[in-house]
Design a protein around this motif. Structure first.
Motif, PDB file in Angstrom:
ATOM      1  N   LYS A 152     -10.680  -3.390  -9.278  1.00 25.51           N
ATOM      2  CA  LYS A 152     -10.109  -2.700 -10.428  1.00 25.51           C
ATOM      3  C   LYS A 152      -8.847  -3.363 -10.990  1.00 25.51           C
ATOM      4  O   LYS A 152      -8.163  -2.776 -11.817  1.00 25.51           O
ATOM      5  N   GLY A 153      -8.528  -4.587 -10.546  1.00 20.75           N
ATOM      6  CA  GLY A 153      -7.380  -5.271 -11.126  1.00 20.75           C
ATOM      7  C   GLY A 153      -6.275  -5.585 -10.148  1.00 20.75           C
ATOM      8  O   GLY A 153      -6.347  -5.254  -8.964  1.00 20.75           O
ATOM      9  N   ARG A 154      -5.249  -6.247 -10.668  1.00 21.46           N
ATOM     10  CA  ARG A 154      -4.137  -6.709  -9.841  1.00 21.46           C
ATOM     11  C   ARG A 154      -3.056  -5.642  -9.652  1.00 21.46           C
ATOM     12  O   ARG A 154      -3.017  -4.648 -10.351  1.00 21.46           O
ATOM     13  N   GLY A 155      -2.153  -5.949  -8.711  1.00 17.64           N
ATOM     14  CA  GLY A 155      -1.000  -5.071  -8.481  1.00 17.64           C
ATOM     15  C   GLY A 155      -1.432  -3.652  -8.164  1.00 17.64           C
ATOM     16  O   GLY A 155      -2.393  -3.407  -7.427  1.00 17.64           O
ATOM     17  N   ASN A 156      -0.721  -2.696  -8.777  1.00 17.54           N
ATOM     18  CA  ASN A 156      -1.033  -1.284  -8.518  1.00 17.54           C
ATOM     19  C   ASN A 156      -1.971  -0.679  -9.559  1.00 17.54           C
ATOM     20  O   ASN A 156      -2.199   0.529  -9.567  1.00 17.54           O
ATOM     21  N   VAL A 157      -2.524  -1.512 -10.436  1.00 17.67           N
ATOM     22  CA  VAL A 157      -3.438  -1.027 -11.483  1.00 17.67           C
ATOM     23  C   VAL A 157      -4.583  -0.175 -10.928  1.00 17.67           C
ATOM     24  O   VAL A 157      -4.918   0.871 -11.489  1.00 17.67           O
ATOM     25  N   PRO A 158      -5.210  -0.575  -9.799  1.00 18.36           N
ATOM     26  CA  PRO A 158      -6.336   0.207  -9.282  1.00 18.36           C
ATOM     27  C   PRO A 158      -5.979   1.635  -8.860  1.00 18.36           C
ATOM     28  O   PRO A 158      -6.874   2.478  -8.716  1.00 18.36           O
ATOM     29  N   GLU A 159      -4.705   1.913  -8.631  1.00 19.51           N
ATOM     30  CA  GLU A 159      -4.313   3.241  -8.158  1.00 19.51           C
ATOM     31  C   GLU A 159      -4.727   4.351  -9.121  1.00 19.51           C
ATOM     32  O   GLU A 159      -5.070   5.464  -8.699  1.00 19.51           O
ATOM     33  N   ALA A 160      -4.710   4.061 -10.413  1.00 23.90           N
ATOM     34  CA  ALA A 160      -5.086   5.068 -11.414  1.00 23.90           C
ATOM     35  C   ALA A 160      -6.527   5.528 -11.224  1.00 23.90           C
ATOM     36  O   ALA A 160      -6.860   6.689 -11.485  1.00 23.90           O
ATOM     37  N   SER A 161      -7.383   4.625 -10.749  1.00 27.46           N
ATOM     38  CA  SER A 161      -8.796   4.977 -10.564  1.00 27.46           C
ATOM     39  C   SER A 161      -8.992   5.927  -9.385  1.00 27.46           C
ATOM     40  O   SER A 161     -10.006   6.635  -9.314  1.00 27.46           O
ATOM     41  N   PHE A 162      -8.042   5.948  -8.471  1.00 26.40           N
ATOM     42  CA  PHE A 162      -8.135   6.909  -7.363  1.00 26.40           C
ATOM     43  C   PHE A 162      -7.603   8.272  -7.797  1.00 26.40           C
ATOM     44  O   PHE A 162      -8.236   9.304  -7.564  1.00 26.40           O
ATOM     45  N   VAL A 163      -6.459   8.275  -8.455  1.00 29.66           N
ATOM     46  CA  VAL A 163      -5.859   9.536  -8.916  1.00 29.66           C
ATOM     47  C   VAL A 163      -6.796  10.276  -9.864  1.00 29.66           C
ATOM     48  O   VAL A 163      -6.881  11.504  -9.837  1.00 29.66           O
ATOM     49  N   SER A 164      -7.535   9.525 -10.680  1.00 34.10           N
ATOM     50  CA  SER A 164      -8.455  10.147 -11.642  1.00 34.10           C
ATOM     51  C   SER A 164      -9.707  10.705 -10.975  1.00 34.10           C
ATOM     52  O   SER A 164     -10.446  11.481 -11.576  1.00 34.10           O
ATOM     53  N   GLY A 165      -9.952  10.284  -9.731  1.00 34.25           N
ATOM     54  CA  GLY A 165     -11.143  10.736  -9.020  1.00 34.25           C
ATOM     55  C   GLY A 165     -12.315   9.783  -9.140  1.00 34.25           C
ATOM     56  O   GLY A 165     -13.377  10.008  -8.567  1.00 34.25           O
ATOM     57  N   GLU A 166     -12.121   8.685  -9.883  1.00 35.38           N
ATOM     58  CA  GLU A 166     -13.208   7.718 -10.070  1.00 35.38           C
ATOM     59  C   GLU A 166     -13.556   7.005  -8.769  1.00 35.38           C
ATOM     60  O   GLU A 166     -14.723   6.891  -8.403  1.00 35.38           O
ATOM     61  N   CYS A 167     -12.541   6.481  -8.086  1.00 31.26           N
ATOM     62  CA  CYS A 167     -12.758   5.774  -6.821  1.00 31.26           C
ATOM     63  C   CYS A 167     -12.430   6.706  -5.657  1.00 31.26           C
ATOM     64  O   CYS A 167     -11.410   7.389  -5.669  1.00 31.26           O
ATOM     65  N   ALA A 168     -13.286   6.697  -4.648  1.00 31.05           N
ATOM     66  CA  ALA A 168     -13.153   7.660  -3.551  1.00 31.05           C
ATOM     67  C   ALA A 168     -12.265   7.187  -2.407  1.00 31.05           C
ATOM     68  O   ALA A 168     -11.733   7.995  -1.651  1.00 31.05           O
ATOM     69  N   MET A 169     -12.101   5.871  -2.267  1.00 37.97           N
ATOM     70  CA  MET A 169     -11.267   5.324  -1.192  1.00 37.97           C
ATOM     71  C   MET A 169     -10.441   4.170  -1.750  1.00 37.97           C
ATOM     72  O   MET A 169     -10.917   3.414  -2.599  1.00 37.97           O
ATOM     73  N   ILE A 170      -9.217   4.032  -1.241  1.00 37.69           N
ATOM     74  CA  ILE A 170      -8.361   2.931  -1.701  1.00 37.69           C
ATOM     75  C   ILE A 170      -7.369   2.549  -0.606  1.00 37.69           C
ATOM     76  O   ILE A 170      -6.873   3.401   0.135  1.00 37.69           O
ATOM     77  N   THR A 171      -7.121   1.264  -0.485  1.00 34.39           N
ATOM     78  CA  THR A 171      -6.039   0.779   0.372  1.00 34.39           C
ATOM     79  C   THR A 171      -4.910   0.358  -0.553  1.00 34.39           C
ATOM     80  O   THR A 171      -5.117  -0.423  -1.479  1.00 34.39           O
ATOM     81  N   THR A 172      -3.730   0.904  -0.308  1.00 36.48           N
ATOM     82  CA  THR A 172      -2.583   0.585  -1.154  1.00 36.48           C
ATOM     83  C   THR A 172      -1.292   0.985  -0.447  1.00 36.48           C
ATOM     84  O   THR A 172      -1.288   1.255   0.762  1.00 36.48           O
ATOM     85  N   SER A 173      -0.222   1.075  -1.191  1.00 33.99           N
ATOM     86  CA  SER A 173       1.099   1.354  -0.629  1.00 33.99           C
ATOM     87  C   SER A 173       1.284   2.814  -0.235  1.00 33.99           C
ATOM     88  O   SER A 173       0.770   3.728  -0.885  1.00 33.99           O
ATOM     89  N   SER A 174       2.054   3.038   0.815  1.00 32.09           N
ATOM     90  CA  SER A 174       2.424   4.402   1.192  1.00 32.09           C
ATOM     91  C   SER A 174       3.256   5.030   0.080  1.00 32.09           C
ATOM     92  O   SER A 174       3.312   6.248  -0.061  1.00 32.09           O
ATOM     93  N   GLY A 175       3.886   4.177  -0.744  1.00 28.60           N
ATOM     94  CA  GLY A 175       4.689   4.654  -1.863  1.00 28.60           C
ATOM     95  C   GLY A 175       3.860   5.220  -3.006  1.00 28.60           C
ATOM     96  O   GLY A 175       4.410   5.676  -4.006  1.00 28.60           O
ATOM     97  N   PHE A 176       2.553   5.215  -2.849  1.00 25.92           N
ATOM     98  CA  PHE A 176       1.633   5.803  -3.823  1.00 25.92           C
ATOM     99  C   PHE A 176       1.534   7.320  -3.620  1.00 25.92           C
ATOM    100  O   PHE A 176       1.028   8.043  -4.467  1.00 25.92           O
ATOM    101  N   TYR A 177       2.039   7.789  -2.507  1.00 27.40           N
ATOM    102  CA  TYR A 177       1.897   9.193  -2.127  1.00 27.40           C
ATOM    103  C   TYR A 177       2.453  10.159  -3.177  1.00 27.40           C
ATOM    104  O   TYR A 177       1.824  11.180  -3.493  1.00 27.40           O
ATOM    105  N   GLY A 178       3.623   9.855  -3.717  1.00 20.51           N
ATOM    106  CA  GLY A 178       4.235  10.746  -4.701  1.00 20.51           C
ATOM    107  C   GLY A 178       3.342  10.963  -5.911  1.00 20.51           C
ATOM    108  O   GLY A 178       3.230  12.082  -6.426  1.00 20.51           O
ATOM    109  N   ASN A 179       2.694   9.900  -6.357  1.00 13.96           N
ATOM    110  CA  ASN A 179       1.772   9.968  -7.501  1.00 13.96           C
ATOM    111  C   ASN A 179       0.558  10.830  -7.160  1.00 13.96           C
ATOM    112  O   ASN A 179       0.146  11.694  -7.938  1.00 13.96           O
ATOM    113  N   VAL A 180      -0.007  10.595  -5.979  1.00 15.86           N
ATOM    114  CA  VAL A 180      -1.185  11.358  -5.550  1.00 15.86           C
ATOM    115  C   VAL A 180      -0.846  12.839  -5.399  1.00 15.86           C
ATOM    116  O   VAL A 180      -1.565  13.715  -5.883  1.00 15.86           O
ATOM    117  N   ALA A 181       0.268  13.111  -4.717  1.00 10.17           N
ATOM    118  CA  ALA A 181       0.668  14.499  -4.470  1.00 10.17           C
ATOM    119  C   ALA A 181       0.885  15.272  -5.768  1.00 10.17           C
ATOM    120  O   ALA A 181       0.574  16.459  -5.857  1.00 10.17           O
TER     121      ALA A 181
END
Length: 450
Positions: free
Chosen positions: A262-291
């Motif tokens: 889904k792209g470079r850097g943290n770009v793929p994170e949006a696809s998890f928050v939206s519910g499109e992607c079911a699993m993702i490996t990324t930063s623990s600092g992504f937690y605030g966005n998810v929560a």
């Protein structure tokens, strides 16, 4: 109120010619004269919920005292802000505090004339500063061989695994059990796809998660010289059989639609928050966005590993960024920096930041305070980042400190994209990363021989 200020202004104006002493007295009580605060410019790269966090930290510190005012300014992505700071330093108008991501550490360490070690800043200001109070895996990364801490650990993170519990349940998977090995990830992805999920697994920060953290998690070398920690003559080693095996597996998953790039850097994170992607490996600092933004049940777990690799899992490497103090500023600004860093180090502030963002609590006291509060029990998985980092480290897993690493990361992205696009084999791409990466390391070594 407006009329009142207008009448005061008229009265002052009418007495200017006749009574200079009255004007001087009025000026002494004017808003401008009362502004004795020392401003400290802070350039950062935090966006969205993490940007709000940074602004709140500055706001709360500013409200806690009257001597200093921290002024946070967003300066683009990590590499953009670093480039801007270099140009600003040469022009003589650099910020006092600069947030630099972990891969820029070696470059900043080599820029001795441009920075002031944070240990010296704290000591000169008379602030109590004990490097041992910080989590060793975090503090050690930003500490020079002579034991002096060079930068202040700020948004320290590590790589973790997030998954969509609702999607797992719909696919017949146990929503309370995350896959912990790569074979389990592949099996879960297959079930998710069979259930109609178009993006079973993706990854953000692919170089960091699938090469750097992958190496330390499996206790294998990423580069020689303890991954660059022991010398500038380090060279990359990520074309080993294990690395090739892993990237080949991901390439096969990509062909089958189990892994979707889904792209470079943290770009793929949006696809998890939206519910499109079911699993993702990324930063623990992504937690605030998810929560804050995920509209589904989610879980956090450790980075997957290969169970047949001796020594795995080991520990993951540090990510995120630290705060560097730039040279050439006034003594009052450095005192302001020291006061701000002291404030940021308090267990209460650290614990609150950790709970809010998912970044690591940088002190042991903050971790203990968070644990005592019951936060980890109420929010299962939020302690994963900490437990992954506080394991016993080896020379292969202390972290990665290589020069010109911003450029190396770009090379990793370019070559891995060739694999996901079916244009190169895993071996060809990893060989190219090693060759091109070593050219960057050699260039950095020659430029910093002294």
């Amino acid at each position: 109120m407006k009329n009142r200020f207008s009448s005061i202004a008229s009265a002052i104006k009418s007495t200017v010619r006749a009574t200079p002493l009255i004007l001087a007295a009025c000026a002494a009580f004017s808003p401008l004269a009362s502004q004795a605060q020392t401003e400290v410019q802070w350039w950062h790269s935090m966006t969205a919920v993490n940007g709000e966090w940074v602004n709140d930290l500055a706001k709360d510190f500013n409200a806690s005292q009257k001597e200093y005012k921290i002024v946070p300014t967003f300066k683009g992505t990590y590499d953009e802000s670093m480039t801007a700071a270099v140009a600003a330093f040469r022009a003589g108008n650099a910020p006092t505090i600069l947030q630099v991501f972990e891969v820029g550490t070696a470059t900043m360490m080599a820029s001795k004339g441009a920075i002031v070690p944070v240990g010296k800043v704290m000591q000169d200001a008379g602030q109590k500063f004990d490097p041992k109070a910080y989590i060793s895996a975090v503090a050690g990364y930003y500490t020079a061989p002579n034991g002096q801490m060079l930068s202040f650990p700020f948004n320290s993170s590590t790589t973790v695994f997030y998954y969509n519990k609702d999607a797992f349940k719909a696919a017949g998977l146990d929503p309370e059990k995350a896959p912990t090995t790569w074979p389990e990830v592949a099996l879960a992805a297959a079930k998710l796809k069979a259930a109609g999920n178009k993006c079973p697994f993706t990854t953000a920060w692919q170089g960091w998660t699938q090469l750097e953290s992958f190496s330390s998690w499996h206790n294998v070398e990423f580069a020689t010289k303890s991954n660059g920690m022991a010398g500038l003559d380090a060279r990359m080693k990520i074309n080993s059989p294990l690395h090739v095996r892993h990237i080949e597996n991901l390439a096969n998953m990509s062909k089958q639609g189990l892994f979707v790039y889904k792209g470079r850097g943290n770009v793929p994170e949006a696809s998890f928050v939206s519910g499109e992607c079911a699993m993702i490996t990324t930063s623990s600092g992504f937690y605030g966005n998810v929560a804050k933004n995920a509209k589904f049940g989610y879980g956090l777990s450790t980075l997957p590993y290969y169970p047949d690799v001796p020594g795995a899992p080991q520990n993951t490497v540090i990510g995120g960024a630290s705060l560097w103090v730039m040279a050439g500023k006034k003594p009052a600004e450095y005192k302001g920096v020291a006061a701000f860093f002291d404030y940021l180090s308090s267990p209460e502030v650290q614990s609150a930041s950790h709970k809010r963002t998912g970044y690591l609590p940088i002190t042991t006291a903050a971790y203990q305070l968070t644990e005592k509060s019951g936060f980890y029990k109420k929010n299962p998985g939020t302690d994963v980042a900490v437990t992954q980092m506080i394991r016993k480290v080896t020379d292969k897993s202390r972290g990665i400190r290589l020069g010109n690493y911003v450029q190396v990361r770009a090379i990793e992205d370019e070559e891995l994209e060739q694999v996901w696009g079916g244009k190169k084999t895993a071996k060809e791409a990893l060989d190219a990363i090693v060759q091109r990466g070593n050219e960057q390391l050699e260039r950095f070594q020659k430029a910093n021989k002294g």
